[in-house]
Motif scaffolding. Structure first.
Motif, PDB file in Angstrom:
ATOM      1  N   HIS A  30     -27.049  76.559  33.316  1.00  0.00           N
ATOM      2  CA  HIS A  30     -26.249  75.454  33.821  1.00  0.00           C
ATOM      3  C   HIS A  30     -25.100  76.005  34.640  1.00  0.00           C
ATOM      4  CE1 HIS A  30     -28.309  72.505  31.349  1.00  0.00           C
ATOM      5  NE2 HIS A  30     -28.263  73.392  30.391  1.00  0.00           N
ATOM      6  N   ALA A  31     -24.746  75.281  35.658  1.00  0.00           N
ATOM      7  CA  ALA A  31     -23.594  75.682  36.459  1.00  0.00           C
ATOM      8  C   ALA A  31     -22.322  75.544  35.640  1.00  0.00           C
ATOM      9  CB  ALA A  31     -23.497  74.809  37.704  1.00  0.00           C
ATOM     10  N   CYS A  32     -21.363  76.369  35.987  1.00  0.00           N
ATOM     11  CA  CYS A  32     -20.101  76.330  35.262  1.00  0.00           C
ATOM     12  C   CYS A  32     -19.396  75.010  35.514  1.00  0.00           C
ATOM     13  CB  CYS A  32     -19.216  77.480  35.742  1.00  0.00           C
ATOM     14  SG  CYS A  32     -17.683  77.613  34.827  1.00  0.00           S
ATOM     15  N   ALA A  33     -19.040  74.308  34.460  1.00  0.00           N
ATOM     16  CA  ALA A  33     -18.459  72.975  34.598  1.00  0.00           C
ATOM     17  C   ALA A  33     -16.953  73.028  34.516  1.00  0.00           C
ATOM     18  CB  ALA A  33     -18.993  72.074  33.486  1.00  0.00           C
ATOM     19  N   PRO A  34     -16.261  72.235  35.367  1.00  0.00           N
ATOM     20  CA  PRO A  34     -14.810  72.175  35.272  1.00  0.00           C
ATOM     21  C   PRO A  34     -14.393  71.374  34.060  1.00  0.00           C
ATOM     22  CG  PRO A  34     -15.621  70.680  36.954  1.00  0.00           C
ATOM     23  CD  PRO A  34     -16.799  71.455  36.455  1.00  0.00           C
ATOM     24  N   PRO A  35     -13.113  71.421  33.700  1.00  0.00           N
ATOM     25  CA  PRO A  35     -12.678  70.737  32.495  1.00  0.00           C
ATOM     26  C   PRO A  35     -12.979  69.252  32.521  1.00  0.00           C
ATOM     27  CG  PRO A  35     -10.983  72.224  33.273  1.00  0.00           C
ATOM     28  CD  PRO A  35     -12.040  72.190  34.327  1.00  0.00           C
ATOM     29  N   VAL A  36     -13.332  68.731  31.342  1.00  0.00           N
ATOM     30  CA  VAL A  36     -13.553  67.306  31.174  1.00  0.00           C
ATOM     31  C   VAL A  36     -12.193  66.614  31.210  1.00  0.00           C
ATOM     32  CG1 VAL A  36     -14.445  65.587  29.544  1.00  0.00           C
ATOM     33  CG2 VAL A  36     -15.564  67.800  29.783  1.00  0.00           C
ATOM     34  N   PRO A  37     -12.100  65.368  31.722  1.00  0.00           N
ATOM     35  CA  PRO A  37     -10.809  64.679  31.743  1.00  0.00           C
ATOM     36  C   PRO A  37     -10.121  64.700  30.395  1.00  0.00           C
ATOM     37  CG  PRO A  37     -12.458  63.433  32.937  1.00  0.00           C
ATOM     38  CD  PRO A  37     -13.173  64.587  32.297  1.00  0.00           C
ATOM     39  N   ALA A  38      -8.790  64.773  30.424  1.00  0.00           N
ATOM     40  CA  ALA A  38      -8.032  65.029  29.208  1.00  0.00           C
ATOM     41  C   ALA A  38      -7.728  63.777  28.399  1.00  0.00           C
ATOM     42  CB  ALA A  38      -6.719  65.729  29.557  1.00  0.00           C
ATOM     43  N   ASP A  39      -8.197  62.583  28.845  1.00  0.00           N
ATOM     44  CA  ASP A  39      -7.943  61.425  28.014  1.00  0.00           C
ATOM     45  C   ASP A  39      -8.912  61.396  26.850  1.00  0.00           C
ATOM     46  OD1 ASP A  39      -9.782  61.194  29.915  1.00  0.00           O
ATOM     47  OD2 ASP A  39      -9.243  59.213  30.637  1.00  0.00           O
ATOM     48  N   ARG A  40      -8.836  60.361  26.028  1.00  0.00           N
ATOM     49  CA  ARG A  40      -9.597  60.363  24.796  1.00  0.00           C
ATOM     50  C   ARG A  40     -10.880  59.591  24.949  1.00  0.00           C
ATOM     51  NH1 ARG A  40      -6.203  62.611  21.281  1.00  0.00           N
ATOM     52  NH2 ARG A  40      -7.108  61.898  19.353  1.00  0.00           N
ATOM     53  N   ALA A  41     -11.894  60.067  24.254  1.00  0.00           N
ATOM     54  CA  ALA A  41     -13.213  59.463  24.378  1.00  0.00           C
ATOM     55  C   ALA A  41     -13.277  58.182  23.571  1.00  0.00           C
ATOM     56  CB  ALA A  41     -14.281  60.451  23.874  1.00  0.00           C
ATOM     57  N   ALA A  42     -14.418  57.451  23.744  1.00  0.00           N
ATOM     58  CA  ALA A  42     -14.601  56.193  23.032  1.00  0.00           C
ATOM     59  C   ALA A  42     -14.525  56.434  21.531  1.00  0.00           C
ATOM     60  CB  ALA A  42     -15.962  55.601  23.397  1.00  0.00           C
ATOM     61  N   GLY A  44     -11.786  56.875  19.916  1.00  0.00           N
ATOM     62  CA  GLY A  44     -10.555  57.560  19.558  1.00  0.00           C
ATOM     63  C   GLY A  44     -10.713  59.030  19.268  1.00  0.00           C
ATOM     64  N   ALA A  45     -11.930  59.579  19.421  1.00  0.00           N
ATOM     65  CA  ALA A  45     -12.130  60.997  19.134  1.00  0.00           C
ATOM     66  C   ALA A  45     -11.497  61.837  20.237  1.00  0.00           C
ATOM     67  CB  ALA A  45     -13.623  61.305  19.053  1.00  0.00           C
ATOM     68  N   ALA A  46     -11.040  63.029  19.876  1.00  0.00           N
ATOM     69  CA  ALA A  46     -10.419  63.906  20.864  1.00  0.00           C
ATOM     70  C   ALA A  46     -11.457  64.339  21.884  1.00  0.00           C
ATOM     71  CB  ALA A  46      -9.833  65.125  20.158  1.00  0.00           C
ATOM     72  N   THR A  47     -11.014  64.549  23.126  1.00  0.00           N
ATOM     73  CA  THR A  47     -11.902  64.975  24.195  1.00  0.00           C
ATOM     74  C   THR A  47     -12.525  66.321  23.855  1.00  0.00           C
ATOM     75  OG1 THR A  47     -10.584  63.810  25.828  1.00  0.00           O
ATOM     76  CG2 THR A  47     -12.000  65.564  26.631  1.00  0.00           C
ATOM     77  N   ALA A  48     -13.830  66.445  24.131  1.00  0.00           N
ATOM     78  CA  ALA A  48     -14.537  67.683  23.826  1.00  0.00           C
ATOM     79  C   ALA A  48     -14.041  68.813  24.718  1.00  0.00           C
ATOM     80  CB  ALA A  48     -16.035  67.487  24.020  1.00  0.00           C
ATOM     81  N   ARG A  49     -13.916  70.005  24.144  1.00  0.00           N
ATOM     82  CA  ARG A  49     -13.523  71.169  24.924  1.00  0.00           C
ATOM     83  C   ARG A  49     -14.695  71.606  25.805  1.00  0.00           C
ATOM     84  NH1 ARG A  49     -14.854  76.281  24.556  1.00  0.00           N
ATOM     85  NH2 ARG A  49     -15.807  76.071  22.488  1.00  0.00           N
ATOM     86  N   PRO A  50     -14.446  71.878  27.092  1.00  0.00           N
ATOM     87  CA  PRO A  50     -15.536  72.347  27.954  1.00  0.00           C
ATOM     88  C   PRO A  50     -16.094  73.672  27.445  1.00  0.00           C
ATOM     89  CG  PRO A  50     -13.639  71.668  29.264  1.00  0.00           C
ATOM     90  CD  PRO A  50     -13.182  71.695  27.834  1.00  0.00           C
ATOM     91  N   SER A  51     -17.399  73.791  27.436  1.00  0.00           N
ATOM     92  CA  SER A  51     -18.031  75.034  26.999  1.00  0.00           C
ATOM     93  C   SER A  51     -17.789  76.130  28.029  1.00  0.00           C
ATOM     94  CB  SER A  51     -19.534  74.829  26.807  1.00  0.00           C
ATOM     95  OG  SER A  51     -20.108  74.285  27.974  1.00  0.00           O
ATOM     96  N   THR A  52     -17.779  77.358  27.570  1.00  0.00           N
ATOM     97  CA  THR A  52     -17.593  78.498  28.470  1.00  0.00           C
ATOM     98  C   THR A  52     -18.951  78.993  28.956  1.00  0.00           C
ATOM     99  OG1 THR A  52     -17.756  80.143  26.707  1.00  0.00           O
ATOM    100  CG2 THR A  52     -15.567  79.181  27.124  1.00  0.00           C
ATOM    101  N   ALA A  53     -18.919  79.821  30.000  1.00  0.00           N
ATOM    102  CA  ALA A  53     -20.157  80.406  30.515  1.00  0.00           C
ATOM    103  C   ALA A  53     -20.841  81.244  29.438  1.00  0.00           C
ATOM    104  CB  ALA A  53     -19.859  81.250  31.754  1.00  0.00           C
ATOM    105  N   ALA A  54     -20.061  81.984  28.651  1.00  0.00           N
ATOM    106  CA  ALA A  54     -20.633  82.823  27.592  1.00  0.00           C
ATOM    107  C   ALA A  54     -21.313  81.961  26.532  1.00  0.00           C
ATOM    108  CB  ALA A  54     -19.550  83.681  26.957  1.00  0.00           C
ATOM    109  N   GLU A  55     -20.720  80.813  26.213  1.00  0.00           N
ATOM    110  CA  GLU A  55     -21.325  79.921  25.218  1.00  0.00           C
ATOM    111  C   GLU A  55     -22.628  79.320  25.739  1.00  0.00           C
ATOM    112  OE1 GLU A  55     -17.270  78.463  22.885  1.00  0.00           O
ATOM    113  OE2 GLU A  55     -17.969  77.381  24.672  1.00  0.00           O
ATOM    114  N   ARG A  56     -22.643  78.961  27.013  1.00  0.00           N
ATOM    115  CA  ARG A  56     -23.877  78.407  27.572  1.00  0.00           C
ATOM    116  C   ARG A  56     -24.966  79.459  27.652  1.00  0.00           C
ATOM    117  NH1 ARG A  56     -19.875  75.925  30.555  1.00  0.00           N
ATOM    118  NH2 ARG A  56     -20.140  77.254  32.391  1.00  0.00           N
ATOM    119  N   THR A  57     -24.581  80.711  27.888  1.00  0.00           N
ATOM    120  CA  THR A  57     -25.570  81.793  27.866  1.00  0.00           C
ATOM    121  C   THR A  57     -26.129  81.976  26.456  1.00  0.00           C
ATOM    122  OG1 THR A  57     -24.550  82.946  29.728  1.00  0.00           O
ATOM    123  CG2 THR A  57     -25.911  84.269  28.257  1.00  0.00           C
TER     124      THR A  57
END
Length: 307
Positions: A30-42, A44-57
């Motif tokens: 997968h291409a390296c993704a930029p950070p997900v928007p910092a507001d809160r998801a549906a 009320g859960a905290a926004t997920a941390r963007p995965s790193t390239a090493a994690e996707r590997t």
């Protein structure tokens, strides 16, 4: 080649310019993704941390290992596919903007040839070709499952629906890693297709088309009369005969120079970032789901690889 002087009042702004070479690679990275928007998801859960390239590997390698085990259990062999078999391959969807890369690879015709060889020599393809027709059908079914009306579904932007069998070793690997297979397939397939939509939106922007015209003027002034970067690239890639290597490099190097001098590289880069943010916001639910499922899968990926 240095940066060309600008013509008149050319405005400059910025994007990742790339050649469709990487699109030819039959890899699952997968291409390296930029950070997900910092507001809160549906919910009320905290926004997920963007995965790193090493994690996707790590997730890629674990999925390949799980496929291998599953195919072995079904009576077949399977070789893990590298995430990035040709690190030198680059993708320039708007215009080649890296002069050093162009000086070495031109538009990438030599890489294109390597990709064809890799495909032909891929151990899984060699193995499948060596099976009897009956065993080959069985192996394909073991890997990909069978078509069924109750399979996995993903709705892409624009309403197009695509599907995948709910069985087979690919799905078995997803189940082990992500557990929620329907959710993973629907969200990850949508997110993986946002890149194509982003490039369409950038290319339709009046500012982008104006910058392409300026780029074309620059190219013509230097003896390369191409109306668009796509047409320049098409003169050297995807051909049956071997392109003129020296001319390919000269053209690509001049393209990179004009991309800087005309402002096209800057315009494309800025518009690309803008539309990437907008699309990820528009499809935030899917983006968030992908990142949450990836994060939850990391311990299972480590276990699958014995780490």
């Amino acid at each position: 080649m240095g940066r060309l002087p600008s013509r008149g009042d050319r405005r400059r702004v910025t994007t990742t310019a790339l050649t469709g070479i990487a699109l030819l690679l039959a890899v699952t990275g997968h291409a390296c993704a930029p950070p997900v928007p910092a507001d809160r998801a549906a919910g009320g859960a905290a926004t997920a941390r963007p995965s790193t390239a090493a994690e996707r590997t790590l997730l890629h390698d674990a999925e390949q290992e799980l496929r291998r085990r599953c195919m072995e259990a079904a009576g077949f062999r399977y070789w893990a596919t590298p995430e990035n078999p040709l690190p030198e391959a680059r993708d320039f969807p708007y215009v080649v903007d890296d002069t050093r890369w162009a000086q070495r690879y031109g538009y990438g015709s030599v890489i294109e040839a390597r990709i064809r060889r890799l495909r032909h020599q891929d151990p899984n393809q060699v193995y499948f070709r060596g099976l009897t027709e009956e065993r080959r059908r069985a192996a394909v079914t073991a890997l990909n499952g069978t078509r069924d009306r109750d399979g996995l579904r993903a709705e892409l932007p624009g309403g197009v629906v695509i599907g995948h069998s709910a069985g087979g070793c690919r799905v078995t690997a997803w189940k082990t890693l992500y557990e929620d297979v329907p959710g993973w397939y629907a969200a990850s397939t949508l997110v993986d297709n946002l890149g194509g939509l982003r490039r369409q939106r950038v290319s339709a922007e009046p500012e982008f088309t104006a910058a392409v015209r300026e780029w074309s003027v620059c190219m013509r002034e230097h003896g390369f009369p191409y109306p668009t970067p796509l047409e320049a690239r098409g003169a050297f890639l995807g051909r049956q005969d071997r392109p003129d290597r020296a001319r390919e490099i000269r053209t690509a190097v001049q393209e990179a120079g004009c991309a800087a001098g005309s402002g096209l590289a800057d315009v494309a880069r800025r518009l690309d970032r803008h539309h990437d943010r907008r699309l990820r916001q528009e499809h935030r639910t899917a983006v968030e789901r992908v990142e949450r499922l990836r994060a939850a899968a990391l311990p299972r990926a480590l276990a699958a690889l014995g780490r």
